[in-house]
Design a protein around this motif. Structure first.
Motif, mmCIF file in Angstrom:
data_model
loop_
_atom_site.group_PDB
_atom_site.id
_atom_site.type_symbol
_atom_site.label_atom_id
_atom_site.label_comp_id
_atom_site.label_asym_id
_atom_site.label_seq_id
_atom_site.Cartn_x
_atom_site.Cartn_y
_atom_site.Cartn_z
ATOM 1 N N UNK A 384 0.804 -1.230 0.000
ATOM 2 C CA UNK A 384 0.000 0.000 0.000
ATOM 3 C C UNK A 384 0.837 1.281 0.000
ATOM 4 N N UNK A 385 2.037 1.234 0.577
ATOM 5 C CA UNK A 385 2.875 2.442 0.688
ATOM 6 C C UNK A 385 2.047 3.618 1.197
ATOM 7 N N UNK A 386 1.479 3.436 2.395
ATOM 8 C CA UNK A 386 0.540 4.449 2.899
ATOM 9 C C UNK A 386 0.812 4.839 4.343
ATOM 10 N N UNK A 387 2.083 4.829 4.760
ATOM 11 C CA UNK A 387 2.384 5.251 6.118
ATOM 12 C C UNK A 387 3.746 4.797 6.578
ATOM 13 N N UNK A 388 3.901 4.664 7.892
ATOM 14 C CA UNK A 388 5.179 4.305 8.502
ATOM 15 C C UNK A 388 4.990 3.148 9.475
ATOM 16 N N UNK A 389 6.061 2.378 9.658
ATOM 17 C CA UNK A 389 6.122 1.357 10.695
ATOM 18 C C UNK A 389 7.038 1.831 11.811
ATOM 19 N N UNK A 390 6.781 1.322 13.024
ATOM 20 C CA UNK A 390 7.586 1.735 14.175
ATOM 21 C C UNK A 390 7.778 0.564 15.120
ATOM 22 N N UNK A 391 8.901 0.588 15.827
ATOM 23 C CA UNK A 391 9.130 -0.366 16.911
ATOM 24 C C UNK A 391 8.334 0.128 18.118
ATOM 25 N N UNK A 392 7.172 -0.454 18.328
ATOM 26 C CA UNK A 392 6.268 0.075 19.362
ATOM 27 C C UNK A 392 6.720 -0.288 20.769
ATOM 28 N N UNK A 393 7.727 -1.161 20.887
ATOM 29 C CA UNK A 393 8.270 -1.440 22.219
ATOM 30 C C UNK A 393 9.237 -0.341 22.667
ATOM 31 N N UNK A 394 9.597 0.547 21.733
ATOM 32 C CA UNK A 394 10.478 1.688 22.018
ATOM 33 C C UNK A 394 9.601 2.942 22.003
ATOM 34 N N UNK A 409 1.908 17.391 4.658
ATOM 35 C CA UNK A 409 0.562 17.224 4.114
ATOM 36 C C UNK A 409 0.578 16.683 2.689
ATOM 37 N N UNK A 410 1.602 17.047 1.899
ATOM 38 C CA UNK A 410 1.685 16.528 0.532
ATOM 39 C C UNK A 410 1.905 15.015 0.548
ATOM 40 N N UNK A 411 2.778 14.573 1.430
ATOM 41 C CA UNK A 411 3.013 13.130 1.558
ATOM 42 C C UNK A 411 1.763 12.443 2.097
ATOM 43 N N UNK A 412 1.077 13.072 3.033
ATOM 44 C CA UNK A 412 -0.167 12.503 3.567
ATOM 45 C C UNK A 412 -1.153 12.234 2.428
ATOM 46 N N UNK A 413 -1.301 13.184 1.509
ATOM 47 C CA UNK A 413 -2.239 13.015 0.398
ATOM 48 C C UNK A 413 -1.821 11.846 -0.493
ATOM 49 N N UNK A 414 -0.515 11.700 -0.734
ATOM 50 C CA UNK A 414 -0.041 10.583 -1.547
ATOM 51 C C UNK A 414 -0.327 9.257 -0.853
ATOM 52 N N UNK A 415 -0.067 9.200 0.439
ATOM 53 C CA UNK A 415 -0.362 7.985 1.213
ATOM 54 C C UNK A 415 -1.855 7.645 1.148
ATOM 55 N N UNK A 416 -2.689 8.652 1.281
ATOM 56 C CA UNK A 416 -4.138 8.425 1.278
ATOM 57 C C UNK A 416 -4.581 7.816 -0.052
ATOM 58 N N UNK A 417 -4.117 8.399 -1.161
ATOM 59 C CA UNK A 417 -4.476 7.875 -2.486
ATOM 60 C C UNK A 417 -3.927 6.467 -2.690
ATOM 61 N N UNK A 418 -2.683 6.252 -2.263
ATOM 62 C CA UNK A 418 -2.067 4.926 -2.415
ATOM 63 C C UNK A 418 -2.882 3.850 -1.701
ATOM 64 N N UNK A 419 -3.326 4.157 -0.503
ATOM 65 C CA UNK A 419 -4.054 3.168 0.288
ATOM 66 C C UNK A 419 -5.363 2.772 -0.358
ATOM 67 N N UNK A 420 -6.123 3.762 -0.839
ATOM 68 C CA UNK A 420 -7.415 3.465 -1.471
ATOM 69 C C UNK A 420 -7.218 2.582 -2.696
#
Length: 716
Positions: A384-394, A409-420
């Motif tokens: 999907x290339x629609x966000x980030x992953x994180x080590x949630x134990x840190x 915000x520009x990257x947010x819009x790209x992520x949103x379109x990619x996900x759909x």
């Protein structure tokens, strides 16, 4: 003819409408997945019928819907509820002692041609256990989906500071892992959601075979999850959330999950509270299921909510955080869309995430994600290339990911379109069901056809003797006394009204020699070698079908080799105590916890074998498919004798397998204390007397030799 499919989904609350998702730890994403899968399958021309078996619950604390034996889902699909265990609602960890009962009921149900499915699909460890028994006994191919796995849960909880005893008390983790091993050993197909599940989680099981596993990501219902809100739903969501918030227009960090430790929600609240950037830029919205009276919550839920409330206080988050007490399931898509229109983020901080269906639902609505760098989110982000992953134990890593994800915000819009776009292409229900049915068709051709047992009439012409309409199964090694006992004389007089069967850990010659001293009528059947051998009548005709059934995947030499270097712990018994399907050992130190070590060694060497401890000192290692309990059920199936018309006697350590399920069971007065754990079982009678007097007491209690048994009446 199209497919007939049967799904097993045993725990939680399951119905065709208004799923109570998040109500407790047992009513989560698995419930929704099974319902959506069944609906989608029923709509396909290749499927004639699809049913879900679940538990029938009669409890004033839950809806009366769960007490209905039959419920329609759609045309060609329905729910069948079976009662097993207490009537009240139970969490899944308390269902283990009652699963044999369900398996016995389903064997009878599925023997009818109109009920027999082409495939059984078992969901989670408890259903996997039942599915393995059904597949073994009826020869129906089995599909297994673990959804989450006990070994991974154990690893995570131990890493987080838990201890083994706590895991056993809270999660019955050993029973869960054993059930998963059994399911994987019997499964013709394992369906996983991600490649990581196969490579890093399922692969840690001895019964897992990679060539039987296929990755089929779950689907998303595009009719419900899509971009673009309508005014009415926006007003409804605002009415739900904005009373909590001073600036409701800020982009929300949205989390939707059950309030359980694994979901790691307090870590998200703490990351939000510690970050001035996040508090200034965002609101935090937590949709954690519906809650009524906190006193009625499970302890784990209460603990999670208390942690959240404490953190809200500590960081003074009032006006910046919303955690509605109630919501409807049909509001969830609107909540995603509401968050997306405010350019928010969906956050999944779970410690472990086998897949993450909520991530796909959010993506389908145009809402980008920040998620745990574990399991399903990796596969989803790769497509999907629609966000980030994180080590949630840190804690700092999670905070940095959230700050970064909301900064452009520009990257947010790209992520949103990619996900759909990606959800529509890769994660639709159409794609999921097409892959699913293709696997069914492909594997059905490869599955070995089940062995057809001859009927009693056919078998009797080959020298075998039918078992009559009642069978008393006595343990030669513990419940029979010397020939001059008064109780033995009474038993001799009564055995003209039922058939006698003998259970023994000894070989057949040794059992015959011991039995001859008792001057009892000739048994109709001998179950010897700890359940690995069945012989009939005076001629001692062996049951070759039983030998063939338990011999699947059995490698006696391999088992002996796997345990050969454990001589400090165990030693082989004399040759006359061994059998073709049995390795018998004596334990050098009876207080030693030997079973986990033996199981581990067999699993590491990929041996389809199971250890069984008897009388504290004796260890038998048998084929995975062999036991006295399974031999009894084989006899019931082969000779058409209902389990309810069998009476079984138990008294020793290792007899727990005899106490579960549908047969009438008598536990003798001098029984091993470990059998006290079965006092809540509905079909077990604890006699006040020992040995044969206790047997006679049990026969009288059940009215087994005359009139209708109380045991039978309890089943109606």
């Amino acid at each position: 003819m199209g497919f007939r499919l049967l799904h097993l989904h045993l725990h939680g609350l399951f119905r065709s409408h208004d799923l109570e998702l998040g109500r407790d730890a047992d009513t989560g994403g698995q419930t929704l997945y099974v319902l959506e899968l069944v609906r989608s399958l029923a709509a396909r021309a290749e499927v004639d019928r699809v049913d879900v078996v679940t538990r029938l619950i009669q409890d004033r604390r839950v809806s009366a819907d769960y007490a209905q034996p039959v419920e329609a889902i759609a045309a060609g699909a329905g729910i069948q509820r079976f009662a097993f265990g207490p009537k009240r609602y139970l969490r899944k960890e308390l269902l283990w002692p009652h699963l044999e009962d369900l398996a016995d009921q389903l064997v009878v149900h599925l023997q009818k041609p109109e009920n027999r499915p082409d495939w059984i699909h078992a969901h989670y460890a408890d259903a996997g256990y039942v599915g393995a028994l059904l597949s073994r006994r009826l020869g129906i191919p089995l599909v297994f989906t673990g959804h989450s796995l006990g070994r991974e849960k154990q690893r995570r909880l131990l890493a987080g500071g838990g201890d083994h005893q706590q895991l056993e008390q809270t999660y019955s983790i050993s029973r869960r892992i054993d059930a998963e091993e059994l399911a994987l050993a019997h499964a013709d197909l394992v369906i996983t959601s991600t490649r990581q599940e196969c490579d890093q989680q399922y692969s840690r099981y001895g019964g897992f075979r990679a060539d039987r596993a296929q990755v089929v990501p779950p689907g998303v219902d595009a009719r419900r999850f899509h971009p673009g809100s309508v005014a009415a739903e926006v007003r409804e969501v605002e009415g739900l959330l904005t009373p909590f918030l001073r600036q409701p227009e800020l982009p929300p960090l949205l989390a939707i999950s059950r309030a359980v430790r694994r979901k790691n929600i307090p870590a998200l609240v703490e990351a939000f509270g510690r970050s001035a950037v996040l508090r200034q830029r965002h609101n935090l919205v937590l949709v954690l299921g519906c809650r009524e009276d906190p006193r009625q919550m499970e302890k784990q839920q209460r603990d999670v909510f208390q942690q959240v409330f404490d953190l809200v206080d500590r960081y003074d988050l009032y006006g910046r955080i919303a955690y509605p007490k109630q919501h409807r399931r049909d509001q969830i898509p609107a909540i995603y869309r509401w968050a997306a229109e405010r350019r928010g983020l969906f956050v999944n901080p779970a410690l472990t995430e086998p897949f993450g269906l909520t991530l796909l639902e959010a993506a389908a609505c145009g809402l980008p994600m920040v998620a745990t760098d574990d399991g399903g989110p990796r596969d989803i982000l790769a497509r999907c290339d629609n966000g980030l992953l994180a080590d949630v134990t840190d804690r700092e890593a999670l905070q940095d990911a959230l700050e970064c994800a909301g900064s452009d915000l520009q990257r947010w819009s790209r992520w949103s379109d990619n996900g759909v776009e990606a959800v529509s292409r890769h994660f639709s229900w159409d794609a999921h069901v097409c892959s699913y049915l293709a696997l069914m068709q492909e594997r059905l051709l490869a599955v070995t056809q089940p062995m057809v047992l001859p009927s009693s009439q056919t078998a009797s012409t080959g020298g075998f003797q039918p078992l009559g309409d009642r069978l008393l199964l006595l343990d030669l090694d513990s419940s029979l006394e010397q020939p001059d006992s008064d109780a033995l004389k009474v038993l001799r007089e009564q055995l003209d009204r039922c058939a006698l069967g003998i259970l023994s850990g000894r070989s057949l010659p040794a059992a015959r020699q011991r039995f001859a001293e008792l001057l009892l009528p000739e048994p109709k059947v001998w179950v010897t070698g700890a359940g690995t051998e069945i012989h009939y009548g005076q001629e001692s005709a062996p049951d070759l079908f039983w030998s063939a059934q338990i011999g699947v995947d059995w490698d006696r030499a391999g088992v002996e080799s796997a345990l050969a270097d454990l001589t400090d712990h165990i030693e082989l018994q004399r040759p006359e105590q061994q059998g073709s399907f049995k390795l018998s050992y004596t334990i050098r130190d009876a207080g030693e916890q030997i079973l986990p070590l033996i199981r581990q060694r067999l699993r590491q060497r990929h041996q389809a074998a199971r250890p069984q401890l008897r009388c504290h000192w004796f260890l038998d290692v048998l084929p995975l498919r062999a036991s006295r309990s399974e031999a009894i059920r084989f006899l019931a199936l082969r000779w058409g004798l209902p389990l309810e018309q069998m009476l079984v006697v138990a008294s020793e350590q290792g007899d727990g397998e005899l106490v579960c399920g549908r047969p009438a069971t008598v536990v003798l007065g001098d029984h091993d204390p470990c059998l006290d754990d079965f006092r809540q079982q509905q079909r077990v009678y604890f006699a006040s007397r020992s040995q044969l007097p206790g047997v006679l007491e049990g026969i009288q209690h059940y009215r087994f030799l005359g009139g209708r048994a109380r045991h039978d009446q309890s089943l109606t």
